[in-house]
Each structure stands twice: as C-alpha cells, then as structure tokens.
Scaffold this active site. Structure first.
Site, short mmCIF file in Angstrom:
data_model
loop_
_atom_site.label_atom_id
_atom_site.label_comp_id
_atom_site.label_asym_id
_atom_site.label_seq_id
_atom_site.Cartn_x
_atom_site.Cartn_y
_atom_site.Cartn_z
CD GLN A 182 80.96 -11.78 33.66
OE1 GLN A 182 81.01 -10.98 34.58
NE2 GLN A 182 80.42 -11.47 32.50
NE ARG A 219 82.80 -4.02 40.76
CZ ARG A 219 81.73 -4.48 40.10
NH1 ARG A 219 81.53 -4.16 38.83
NH2 ARG A 219 80.85 -5.25 40.70
CG HIS A 235 80.20 -10.20 39.54
ND1 HIS A 235 80.64 -8.93 39.29
CD2 HIS A 235 79.39 -10.51 38.51
CE1 HIS A 235 80.12 -8.49 38.14
NE2 HIS A 235 79.35 -9.44 37.66
CD GLU A 279 74.60 -5.75 37.35
OE1 GLU A 279 74.15 -6.82 36.92
OE2 GLU A 279 75.03 -4.85 36.61
CG ASN A 292 77.51 -2.51 37.72
OD1 ASN A 292 78.46 -1.85 38.13
ND2 ASN A 292 77.43 -3.82 37.88
CE1 TYR A 323 76.53 -2.93 32.55
CE2 TYR A 323 77.91 -2.71 30.60
CZ TYR A 323 77.71 -3.20 31.88
OH TYR A 323 78.70 -3.93 32.49
CD GLU A 339 79.63 -4.59 35.83
OE1 GLU A 339 78.79 -4.74 34.92
OE2 GLU A 339 79.81 -5.41 36.73
CD1 TRP A 345 81.21 -5.75 30.77
CD2 TRP A 345 81.96 -5.94 32.89
NE1 TRP A 345 81.22 -7.08 31.10
CE2 TRP A 345 81.68 -7.22 32.37
CE3 TRP A 345 82.47 -5.82 34.19
CZ2 TRP A 345 81.88 -8.38 33.13
CZ3 TRP A 345 82.66 -6.97 34.93
CH2 TRP A 345 82.36 -8.23 34.40
CD GLU A 384 77.54 -10.32 29.06
OE1 GLU A 384 78.58 -10.11 29.71
OE2 GLU A 384 76.44 -9.86 29.39
CD1 TRP A 385 76.94 -12.16 32.86
CD2 TRP A 385 77.32 -13.97 34.12
NE1 TRP A 385 77.77 -11.80 33.89
CE2 TRP A 385 78.02 -12.89 34.67
CE3 TRP A 385 77.42 -15.22 34.76
CZ2 TRP A 385 78.81 -12.99 35.82
CZ3 TRP A 385 78.21 -15.34 35.90
CH2 TRP A 385 78.88 -14.23 36.41
#
Ligand code: PNW
Length: 465
Positions: free
Chosen positions: A23, A80, A126, A173, A302, A304, A368, A418, A425-426
């Site tokens: 990323q 991290r 990752h 993840e 992680n 959100y 995250e 994060w 962003e993928w």
C-alpha cells in the site's frame, strides 16, 4: 475541594500508526523485487476501482525516512509495518535466492526507527504473496508447499531482524485473505468458488502455527520477542429482537472471528462452522491442532465498525448472516464513511474488546482502527486536513478503548491507527483515504491532518507517565 483524576492507560501502553508494504512502498521492480499477486491482480483491467495499482503508491521505498520523521513528529511509541516477501525472497520459495538488497532495506528502516525511540511491530504477510509461488503450485491452496515456503521466509526474517525486532505478527487478516481472495475474488489472486476459501484459511492457520513453533523453538528464548496474529472483526448486534437475529449475530462472529480465533486460542473450529461448511472444511489432525492451539502470544485485532446482523443471504463465509447499518426504523447505526462497509459506532468497539478478553483471555493489541472521510478525495489538501469526521471517529473509539481498559478491566496493550498515510486502498485504489497524513499522489507531498494531532494529544494525556 476535590479533583477527579482522569482515567489513564498504563504506563507501558503503546500506540502508533500502521501501514502495509504494497500500500505504500511503490518501486515494484527495484533492487530485485519481483511481482506479488497484488502486482499482477491490480493490473488486470477492472479489478481496481480507479484503474490504479501500487507501482508508485506513496513512494515510501524512497521516502521511508520522511515517513519516520512524521511518526516522530506525531510522538508515537510504535510503528506497525509489513515486510514484502518479494523483496526478501523475490521468487518466494525455499530453493530460491535471498535478496540482500531487500534485507538491507528493512534493516535500515528498523535501525532508524529504533534510533529514534520507535518500537517496530513487524507483519510478515500483509497479502503480497510472491506471484512465482502462485504460478508454481497455486499459492495458499497447496498445503505441503506453501507452509514450508512461508516458514522458510519467516526464518530468513527472524535471522536477519530478530535481534532488533521484539514484536512479530505472522498474518494480517486471514479472513480477508481467504474470503476476498479465494471465494469472492475481489482481492488477489481473484479466485471464485465455495471450496478454496476454506482450504486457504486452513493452510494460513497451519503456516501460522508452524512459524510460531519455529520462532519459539529457535529464536524466542534469546530474542525475547513476542509473536502472534492479527484477525479482523467487526462487532455484530442483532438487527432486531427476534431469536433468529440474535442467533445470526453469534453465528456471524463464529464465521468471521471464531473461524481463526477458536483454533488458535481454544483448539478447535466452531461447531456452527463445521455444521454449515461440512466436509469442505478441512479437518486438523491431532498433531496439527496441537501446533495451532496456543500459537499466539497476544490477540492482534483490526476493527473498524459494527454491523447489525440478521439471518439469511447467500454468503457462506459469513455463515449465511446478512449485515447492514440500517436499523429497522430506517435510521443509520452511525455516521457513514467513504467506504460502504464502514460506519462509526464506538460502543461496538467497547463490546468487542470485552468479548475478546472474556472469550480468548489474551492481551489485545488493536493493530488497526481508522476511518475514511466521505468526499475527502474530492477536495483540496487545504480542506482535507480539517478531517473533522475522522477526529470524531477517533475520539469515540479511543474513549471506548479507555473505558474498556479502565472501567471493564480489559487487557489492551496497544493501539495503532490506520493509517499513517493515505495510500493504495486495495480494490478501491487511491480514492478512499484512510491516512492521518494527506498524500498528494502527484508530488508525494505529505501534510498532517488534524486527526494526527488529535491522537497525539489523546495518548499524551491518557497514558500514565
Ligand atoms: C484492512 N471490509 O482491510 C487492511 O488490513 C488494510 O490493509 C486496509 O487498508 C484497511 O483495513 C482499510 O480497509 C480491510 O470490507 C478491508 O470489511 C476490507 C474490509 C475490512 C478490512
């Protein structure tokens, strides 16, 4: 006259920001690096929302020192980040050459962090599997090969960096890796089907277990580090009062969290998973589960958002649980971010922390947590730095964290926002920005947003000195 002392996090509580190699690094073909599955996937037309890829990203392969200066300016205790397997062993396998330039690159970052008093938390994986291994034998689907190759890669990293790295995370993840990569196919390598995800997830657990065993047997005693895994989880609330929704919330947690956490922290797959997936869920041999059970020194989390859960839908990876943010009365659970799946809901974070501590009884690191502000990509930097919605998100979530620790007695040891930077962003490309630092992707200029200052002040004020 009486004064009430503000509740504080313990003195050794750590905090900082997180990033991931693909990323931020760019320099996809520099100094011996070879393609990962994300290089290949992102270049397939239609896979990335804005048609972009990580060829340049935030150019952190070159600007790493500037990034560390940002971390220092923000006053973090820890950082991290992840190592790109394809820089260390470009073709990935145990018979393939190790790339000195890659080792040197991460060594200098680690030394710089430590010289500035910042503790590294290193993620080994990752999502950037060497494409060569995918082509050679199917990557995560090939149990015999991938486990050995991952352990070999991890050993190279423990050997090269273990003298100065005390915090290791094997995988970021596994649910996302297996589900989005091997079932839904919206992430690399883009597989679709209802069997591969269960195999990939199982092999990830085994690779994790073998890696931790190696670390414990050969490195932990003299390197004094800790090692664990990072799982992704959103808190689930029943959509309504019905038993079906209550059951759905529990089943959803089994599928998202228990699928990985139960084998690791309790030694078995959840019953609901075995029942629903049947014989497509690989079974552990006794020897295998003995290896996986207990294979994490901490709980890396992680998280959100929170979802409302109800029975139904066709998503087997969620245990046929449908999720939404819209309540039965039509109102929204929280405030909407730029990502459809993410709304603010701090009480859910507090509940999740309590649930994890009670269920798995391991110290938690929030590896995250963050928020992409709606519309932020469409406004100039002068406006983007006033990221009020992100500040509000962090204010709610850090307060929930504080309450979980100081009022509920949950053992949380650290927190990472994060992300340090707006980045790739993928599947959404660069349009969705999670950074506390604005990045102008044309000039690579970094500009701190108000949320960075918010977190700096919060942790300055709320950690015992
Ligand atoms: C995490 N979802 O991924 C990753 O670890 C980061 O690399 C990523 O940038 C960050 O969260 C923000 O998305 C997720 O759809 C991707 O629920 C998707 C989801 C959750 C986490």
């Amino acid at each position: 006259m009486s004064t009430t002392a503000i509740a504080k996090l313990p003195k050794d509580f750590t905090w900082g920001f997180a990033t991931a190699s693909y990323q931020i690094e760019g320099s996809f073909d520099k100094d011996g690096r070879e393609p990962s599955i994300w290089d290949v996937f992102s270049k397939i037309p239609g896979k990335i929302g804005d048609g972009s890829n990580g060829d340049v990203a935030t150019d952190s392969y070159h600007l790493w020192k500037e990034d560390i200066s940002l971390l220092e300016a923000y006053g973090v205790k820890s950082y991290r980040f992840s190592i790109a397997w394809t820089r260390i062993i470009p073709k990935g396998g145990r018979g393939d050459p190790v790339n000195e330039a890659g080792l040197k690159h991460y060594r200098k970052i680690l030394e710089e962090l430590i010289s500035r008093g910042i503790i590294p938390f290193v993620t080994l994986y990752h999502w950037d599997l060497p494409q060569a291994l995918h082509d050679r034998y199917g990557g995560w689907l090939n149990k015999a090969e991938i486990i050995q190759d991952f352990v070999n890669y991890a050993k190279v990293c423990f050997d090269a960096f273990g003298d100065i790295v005390e915090n290791w995370i094997t995988f970021n993840e596994p649910w996302i890796i297996s589900t989005l990569g091997y079932n839904v196919g919206v992430f690399a390598p883009g597989h679709k089907g209802n069997t591969d995800s269960w195999i990939a997830g199982h092999n990830l657990l085994l690779a994790h277990g073998h890696t931790v065993k190696l670390y414990r047997d050969e490195f932990q005693s003299w390197q004094k580090g800790t090692i664990g895994i990072t799982l992704d989880a959103h808190w689930l609330l029943p959509y309504d009062d019905t038993q079906a929704s209550k059951d759905a919330a529990i089943r959803g947690l089994d599928f998202k969290l228990g699928r990985f956490a139960d084998p690791i922290y309790r030694g078995y797959y959840p019953e609901s998973l075995k029942r629903i997936v049947g014989d497509r869920l690989p079974a552990f041999t006794e020897e295998e589960i003995a290896l996986v059970h207990g294979s994490s020194d901490f709980f890396g989390l992680n998280t959100y958002t929170t979802h409302l859960a109800m029975d139904g839908g066709n998503d087997e990876n969620m245990g046929f649980v449908k999720t939404t943010h819209t309540k039965p009365d039509g109102s929204q659970l929280g405030s909407q971010s730029a990502a459809p799946w993410l709304q603010t809901y701090p009480p859910g974070f507090r509940s999740l922390l309590n649930y994890l501590w009670k269920t798995y009884e391991k110290p938690i690191y929030v590896t995250e947590n963050g928020f992409p502000v709606k519309g932020e990509n469409d406004i100039p930097v002068e406006d983007a730095v006033h990221d009020t919605d992100r500040v509000e998100y962090f204010a709610g979530y850090t307060n929930a964290l504080l309450e979980a620790v100081t009022q509920d007695g949950v053992d949380v040891r650290g927190y990472f926002g994060w992300s340090l930077l707006d980045n790739f962003e993928w599947a959404d490309g660069y349009r969705i920005r999670f950074g506390v630092t604005h990045v102008d992707f044309k000039t690579q200029k970094r500009t701190p947003k108000e949320s960075a200052a918010f977190l700096t002040k919060f942790f300055k004020d709320h950690i015992e000195t």
